[in-house]
Motif scaffolding. Structure first.
Motif, PDB file in Angstrom:
ATOM      1  N   LYS A 159       0.860  -1.182   0.000  1.00 50.94           N
ATOM      2  CA  LYS A 159       0.000   0.000   0.000  1.00 50.94           C
ATOM      3  C   LYS A 159       0.896   1.231   0.000  1.00 50.94           C
ATOM      4  O   LYS A 159       2.057   1.170   0.387  1.00 50.94           O
ATOM      5  CB  LYS A 159      -0.908   0.019   1.235  1.00 50.94           C
ATOM      6  N   LYS A 160       0.331   2.358  -0.423  1.00 47.08           N
ATOM      7  CA  LYS A 160       1.013   3.638  -0.320  1.00 47.08           C
ATOM      8  C   LYS A 160       0.235   4.527   0.633  1.00 47.08           C
ATOM      9  O   LYS A 160      -0.993   4.575   0.565  1.00 47.08           O
ATOM     10  CB  LYS A 160       1.105   4.326  -1.685  1.00 47.08           C
ATOM     11  N   PRO A 173      -8.830   5.835  -8.402  1.00 50.09           N
ATOM     12  CA  PRO A 173      -9.541   5.399  -7.186  1.00 50.09           C
ATOM     13  C   PRO A 173      -9.361   6.396  -6.040  1.00 50.09           C
ATOM     14  O   PRO A 173      -8.313   7.028  -5.896  1.00 50.09           O
ATOM     15  CB  PRO A 173      -8.866   4.063  -6.862  1.00 50.09           C
ATOM     16  N   ASN A 174     -10.406   6.531  -5.238  1.00 46.73           N
ATOM     17  CA  ASN A 174     -10.386   7.472  -4.121  1.00 46.73           C
ATOM     18  C   ASN A 174      -9.335   7.098  -3.078  1.00 46.73           C
ATOM     19  O   ASN A 174      -9.011   5.924  -2.888  1.00 46.73           O
ATOM     20  CB  ASN A 174     -11.754   7.524  -3.440  1.00 46.73           C
ATOM     21  N   HIS A 175      -8.840   8.128  -2.367  1.00 45.59           N
ATOM     22  CA  HIS A 175      -8.016   7.900  -1.187  1.00 45.59           C
ATOM     23  C   HIS A 175      -8.938   7.586  -0.012  1.00 45.59           C
ATOM     24  O   HIS A 175     -10.058   8.101   0.083  1.00 45.59           O
ATOM     25  CB  HIS A 175      -7.188   9.141  -0.836  1.00 45.59           C
ATOM     26  N   GLU A 183      -3.476   5.805  -0.033  1.00 47.40           N
ATOM     27  CA  GLU A 183      -3.641   6.385  -1.361  1.00 47.40           C
ATOM     28  C   GLU A 183      -4.363   5.426  -2.312  1.00 47.40           C
ATOM     29  O   GLU A 183      -4.068   4.234  -2.341  1.00 47.40           O
ATOM     30  CB  GLU A 183      -2.274   6.743  -1.956  1.00 47.40           C
ATOM     31  N   ASN A 184      -5.305   5.980  -3.067  1.00 53.21           N
ATOM     32  CA  ASN A 184      -5.980   5.255  -4.154  1.00 53.21           C
ATOM     33  C   ASN A 184      -6.449   3.860  -3.750  1.00 53.21           C
ATOM     34  O   ASN A 184      -6.352   2.913  -4.515  1.00 53.21           O
ATOM     35  CB  ASN A 184      -5.048   5.149  -5.366  1.00 53.21           C
ATOM     36  N   LEU A 221      -3.243  -2.510  -2.433  1.00 52.13           N
ATOM     37  CA  LEU A 221      -3.967  -1.319  -2.846  1.00 52.13           C
ATOM     38  C   LEU A 221      -3.025  -0.285  -3.460  1.00 52.13           C
ATOM     39  O   LEU A 221      -1.872  -0.564  -3.752  1.00 52.13           O
ATOM     40  CB  LEU A 221      -4.673  -0.711  -1.622  1.00 52.13           C
ATOM     41  N   SER A 222      -3.546   0.888  -3.667  1.00 47.48           N
ATOM     42  CA  SER A 222      -2.754   2.079  -3.978  1.00 47.48           C
ATOM     43  C   SER A 222      -2.085   2.078  -5.345  1.00 47.48           C
ATOM     44  O   SER A 222      -1.028   2.679  -5.507  1.00 47.48           O
ATOM     45  CB  SER A 222      -1.690   2.299  -2.893  1.00 47.48           C
TER      46      SER A 222
END
Length: 631
Positions: free
Chosen positions: A265-266, A562-564, A585-586, A627-628
């Motif tokens: 993930k970020k 994609p939304n944060h 993020e995203n 994710l992200s």
């Protein structure tokens, strides 16, 4: 009278002698560098003893940074006598060419300076100084060389130490070391050739407190510059003193757990102890093992890969990434609205979706319900009332007056300015004020309808994860904060003075209660957006945020990504021990989908020491998530 002439002759003679001596001293000290170099050469007869750097401990006394012994093979050109490069090369496993290149490299590394007398550039290298020829050798490597050094005058071993990170976590907090450069070394400076200095994180900020006090050993040399004895039996020697331990507010096990949750993930996780401002964990994802940047060899090998990594593991996202906060911002809008008197805690506003989009829920009848259900039209109306209070008949001037006051409130929450923490690389984020919009639209050429997106934490408003966590701490404390910081104490001295001071917001204590209750309902009551953050036996107060991410492409077309996912919280409600902000993020979905459960796991781990069976599936879901928009 006949002696008056002699008196003036004597006075004139003494004056001339004084002028000549003063000129000579000036010439020797300022103009002629050769005398300064001679003084440096004499000074080289003393040996500086560098102490190990201070050990760094977490809040529970666990050693997070320690020292590991290494060895350097030092050389002094003036002391080298008829070096047999073939034999020496065989001893250290080098060719003659490699040895010659190393001598050239040492000279090049020292850089150059402009001689004030000749005006020419000259090398900083001095043949009477000692320089590291081989660095960062283990005890086994050095043990094969030392027995034979007597055959090679001018070479000697030197005990050194380098950092070791037992946990391999918290790289962006702890920082790293690198060799002192030519401007940082010298006979009157703390560092000599081959010494290391903090370049980032705690190692950099607390460099003077960490490096300790050097010792001095004076030696007597024979005609060929070999040490034969201590001068005056060590009468004038001083002992090197290691600095006192550095105690962090960090919980290293919580840090390690947070970094595990954020794999693939970020984003960032920041956790603060509200009462003290001590940072409990500060996760930047992706991250790296700080052991990768220990010593010149590893820095040369690993630093380029870390710099060129598209996922930017060296970038301190919790401190330097400024994001739109989304609906987490609504908590502050509520407080300002009540303080300004444009609403009360019992003000109801219809959920009018024709004004601004919103999810399906009943209209909020008061501030608590508005926070609980995160109603966009409610906070659109509240912020409009804050900005337009009819302080001027000109609607644009009225907006400028209102926004100026609004920005003052935001600054009192530590937003739109750099938090004066003991971490480096901190961003101020963005809180737009009238001057900001004047640059975009022209002086007094805008109004609330132009900037309405700020009402729900979108548009020009940007906060760092550290600032978001501090907002959560302010909510926990009901109106004040201590500047977030990493170091709990240097030795037994406690935190720095500025980390003992309470900073109060411009909002009265009484207005926090309805907002905090709304945050509790957000987690624990039907209609709340953070039900995935629930922890059995712990009353959590939180607020979700969903942040759109659009990138403008060539031709003006927008690419929607994609939304944060964002979440802030604190717990327990009535005696807060931890305040958390999570930004992924995203991630897609809302703040309650990914950020809220992640934050709840951090809270549960810190307060209970483990994750209960009921929340194990939640934990596994976060651990498995990739994710992200991972590059």
């Amino acid at each position: 009278m006949k002696y008056d002439g002699r008196k003036y002759v004597i006075i004139t003679f003494i004056t001339l002698i004084g002028i000549i001596y003063a000129f000579k001293l000036f010439y020797m000290q300022v103009v002629d560098d050769s005398w300064k170099l001679r003084a440096q050469e004499i000074a080289e007869k003393r040996r500086e003893i560098t102490p190990p750097r201070a050990v760094i401990l977490d809040r529970n006394g666990k050693k997070v940074v320690e020292n590991k012994t290494y060895y350097n093979l030092m050389m002094c050109e003036d002391e080298i006598v008829d070096l047999d490069t073939a034999a020496f090369g065989k001893l250290i496993g080098w060719t003659r060419e490699e040895i010659r290149e190393r001598f050239k490299e040492i000279k090049t590394e020292q850089g150059k300076f402009r001689n004030r007398q000749t005006g020419k550039m000259e090398s900083n290298y001095r043949s009477f100084r000692t320089y590291p020829f081989l660095k960062e050798m283990t005890a086994d490597e050095m043990s094969t060389i030392v027995p034979h050094l007597e055959q090679f005058p001018g070479f000697r071993e030197e005990v050194s130490s380098m950092r070791n990170y037992p946990y391999g976590n918290a790289a962006n907090i702890l920082g790293y070391l690198a060799e002192a450069n030519a401007e940082e070394v010298g006979p009157r400076k703390f560092y000599k050739n081959g010494d290391y200095i903090g370049r980032a994180g705690v190692e950099r900020y607390y460099e003077e407190e960490i490096r300790g006090k050097k010792g001095i050993k004076y030696v007597v040399l024979d005609a060929v510059n070999d040490k034969v004895a201590s001068f005056e039996n060590g009468k004038y020697d001083t002992t090197a003193k290691q600095a006192d331990p550095i105690h962090l507010g960090l919980d290293i096990e919580l840090q390690a757990y947070g970094e595990t949750l954020m794999q693939n993930k970020k984003g960032a996780i920041v956790a603060i102890e509200p009462k003290t401002g001590e940072i409990l964990t500060l996760v930047s994802a992706p991250t790296y093992d700080p052991n990768l940047l220990v010593g010149k060899k590893k820095i040369k090998e690993n630093y380029p890969d870390l710099v060129n990594d598209e996922n930017k593991p060296l970038f301190p996202r919790p401190l330097a990434s400024a994001y739109m906060p989304g609906s987490t911002f609504k908590t502050i809008q509520s407080l300002i609205g009540m303080q300004e008197g444009v609403i009360t805690e019992n003000t109801g506003i219809p959920c009018n979706k024709s004004v601004v989009g919103c999810h399906n829920h009943p209209s909020a009848q008061n501030v608590t319900q508005a926070v609980q259900m995160s109603c966009n039209p409610y906070f659109y109306a509240v912020t409009r009332r804050i900005i337009h209070q009819k302080k001027s008949k000109n609607i644009n001037e009225d907006a400028a007056i209102g926004l100026g006051k609004w920005a003052e409130y935001m600054h009192s929450f530590g937003l739109g300015k750099k938090l004066e923490s003991d971490l480096t690389g901190i961003s101020s984020g963005v809180i737009p004020d009238p001057k900001y919009y004047d640059k975009w639209y022209g002086h007094n050429n805008w109004r609330f309808s132009t900037i309405r997106s700020i009402s729900i934490g979108q548009g020009e408003v940007q906060l760092t994860p550290l600032q978001l966590a501090n907002v959560a701490a302010i909510m926990a404390n009901r109106g004040w904060y201590i500047t977030p910081h990493v170091v709990k104490s240097v030795g037994d001295s406690g935190p720095l003075e500025r980390f003992r001071k309470k900073n109060y917001t411009m909002v009265d204590r009484k207005y926090f209660d309805p907002v905090v209750e709304g945050m509790r309902r957000c987690v624990h009551e039907p209609g709340g957006t953070a039900r995935r953050a629930r922890i059995p036996g712990i009353t959590m107060c939180g607020k979700t945020g969903t942040v759109e991410d659009q990138r403008e492409l060539k031709g003006g077309k927008l690419l929607k990504r994609p939304n944060h996912s964002v979440f802030i919280c604190f717990a327990p409600m009535d005696d807060p021990k931890i305040a958390v902000a999570v930004f992924i993020e995203n991630a897609g979905g809302g703040g309650g989908t990914w950020a809220a459960p992640t934050a709840s796991l951090i809270v549960e781990k810190y307060l209970n020491g483990e994750i209960c069976e009921q929340n194990k599936p939640k934990e596994q879901r976060i651990l498995d998530a990739k994710l992200s928009l991972w590059e």
